[in-house]
Design an enzyme around this catalytic site. Sequence first.
Site, mmCIF file in Angstrom:
data_model
loop_
_atom_site.group_PDB
_atom_site.id
_atom_site.type_symbol
_atom_site.label_atom_id
_atom_site.label_comp_id
_atom_site.label_asym_id
_atom_site.label_seq_id
_atom_site.Cartn_x
_atom_site.Cartn_y
_atom_site.Cartn_z
ATOM 1 N N GLN A 51 0.831 -1.203 0.000
ATOM 2 C CA GLN A 51 0.000 0.000 0.000
ATOM 3 C C GLN A 51 0.866 1.254 0.000
ATOM 4 O O GLN A 51 0.542 2.251 -0.649
ATOM 5 C CB GLN A 51 -0.925 -0.006 1.219
ATOM 6 C CG GLN A 51 -1.694 1.277 1.460
ATOM 7 C CD GLN A 51 -2.683 1.602 0.349
ATOM 8 O OE1 GLN A 51 -3.154 0.713 -0.358
ATOM 9 N NE2 GLN A 51 -3.009 2.883 0.183
ATOM 10 N N GLU A 52 1.980 1.201 0.711
ATOM 11 C CA GLU A 52 2.854 2.369 0.818
ATOM 12 C C GLU A 52 3.676 2.604 -0.450
ATOM 13 O O GLU A 52 3.769 3.736 -0.937
ATOM 14 C CB GLU A 52 3.804 2.203 2.019
ATOM 15 C CG GLU A 52 3.133 2.271 3.379
ATOM 16 C CD GLU A 52 2.675 3.676 3.737
ATOM 17 O OE1 GLU A 52 3.047 4.627 3.035
ATOM 18 O OE2 GLU A 52 1.935 3.820 4.731
ATOM 19 N N SER A 53 4.276 1.544 -0.993
ATOM 20 C CA SER A 53 5.271 1.750 -2.061
ATOM 21 C C SER A 53 5.180 0.781 -3.229
ATOM 22 O O SER A 53 6.001 0.843 -4.138
ATOM 23 C CB SER A 53 6.676 1.613 -1.460
ATOM 24 O OG SER A 53 6.907 0.263 -1.061
ATOM 25 N N TYR A 104 -7.197 3.599 3.045
ATOM 26 C CA TYR A 104 -5.884 3.027 3.346
ATOM 27 C C TYR A 104 -6.034 1.700 4.090
ATOM 28 O O TYR A 104 -5.442 0.676 3.702
ATOM 29 C CB TYR A 104 -5.102 4.035 4.186
ATOM 30 C CG TYR A 104 -3.743 3.605 4.663
ATOM 31 C CD1 TYR A 104 -2.631 3.742 3.847
ATOM 32 C CD2 TYR A 104 -3.562 3.105 5.949
ATOM 33 C CE1 TYR A 104 -1.364 3.377 4.297
ATOM 34 C CE2 TYR A 104 -2.307 2.738 6.405
ATOM 35 C CZ TYR A 104 -1.213 2.876 5.575
ATOM 36 O OH TYR A 104 0.032 2.515 6.029
#
Length: 484
Positions: free
Chosen positions: A311-313, A438
Amino acid sequence: MKGLLLRIIAAFALVLWAIDMVFPWQQMMRSEENRYNAIQQRGKLVVGTVNNPVSYFIGNEGQAGLEYELSRAFADYLGVELEMKAMDNGEQLFDALEDNEIDIAAANLLYQAKKAETFQLGPAYYSASWQLVYRKGESRPQSLSQIKDKLIIARGSELPLILQGYQTKYPNLKWQLENNQTQEELLLQVAQGKIKYTVANSIDVSAVQQVRPEIAVAFDVTDEASVHWYLPNNSYNELQAALLDFMNTALEGGLIARIEEKYFNHFSQFDYVDMRQYVQAINDILPKYAPLFDRYKGDLDWRLLAAIAYQESHWNENATSPTGVRGMMMLTKDTAERMKIADRTDAEQSIKAGSEYLHWLISQVPDSIPKEDRIWFALTGYNMGLGHMLDARRLTKNLGGDPDNWLDVKKNLPLLAEKRYYPNLKYGYARGYEAFQYVENIRRYMNSIINYYRVQENADNKDKPSETDENLPLPLTDNQEKQE
């Protein structure tokens, strides 16, 4: 005197008739009461199920699934141990129930009128429908009239009877009952292009789409129907009474809502392009980093840590953003310094620091929040800051919700960006709608990893080749030769 004698004889005959009529019912009641007593005496509830990505499966930490967690809660309610028996298909499941090998059948089972004549129904706890599915990219049928090939369907449901009901309108409709494949396996065969169509439970369709996004829904074959547990016998008994009380408590207390949230509420977020890219990344990129996620997982599931990183990168150790966050876990410079790492673009350092920071956030979540929900509150803080997460809890309480209930707080996160609310919040405006999405994404990504490896393991364990079309599952039973 004669009249009195006749009345006595008539009354005696009536009593004998009543005993004769009632006795089978008494025997039936006694038999079913003994089942409840037997569960108590043996100290164990035996629940039959079928392996699939929602109901029941074996994960890294043992047994899991919606039906498993609900069954475990019912066993706790009864004060006994739980034994789960996994069957190959629904037909075996109902055979086991009829033969008294299990106490309850629980496997995402839709209401079946024919089965209700033989077995007893527990309360409904959610709903689903039958859907016709095909492989994305192929021609989409609009109705059963356009199905020229035989439908291949799994055994153990009333689907053949449903399809029989359509034959008056669609006389060319034909199907085959698969003896050796589960419903999930048939869905995977559609995704692989080995069979053109199948009909499956909508919940199972959505679950398999998380690992095989090529599966597409053509149309609903039926309206939504209620999902039930099935019990032996079709008369009232103590076991059903206990189940009714348990289910009412589980519904009113939010247990069922929490379990549904865990296993399938995120299915509505399905996006074909995103999921296809993600599944490809699981296959191509994740194996490189999985050992690091496992090494630094701490008290977390490594697959959760991996989902956060995606999800972040998107598992890019060199990722950067205009706001200054960098690396696999997209850490700020301040967080990196607090976690004492030198290079945010080093995958190992980033994963280690991200995990440590998340564990710290979990420690800051109020103790009143249930253990299983603390991670979601912590992830909200990870995304938008701990103060804004606490604001969301306060706002939830002010609006009459439970600040310790993730379902209540989650739905209020978008309100942190609304002008009618944020001026009165301690930490002010926040993009709560982003935090909401998120967490939803992470839950979806985590479940996809779990099911991807589960499906892969099941395929590896299959004692049959699966590379060519010649290996289609056999034998198949033609509906014109044998109807169920």
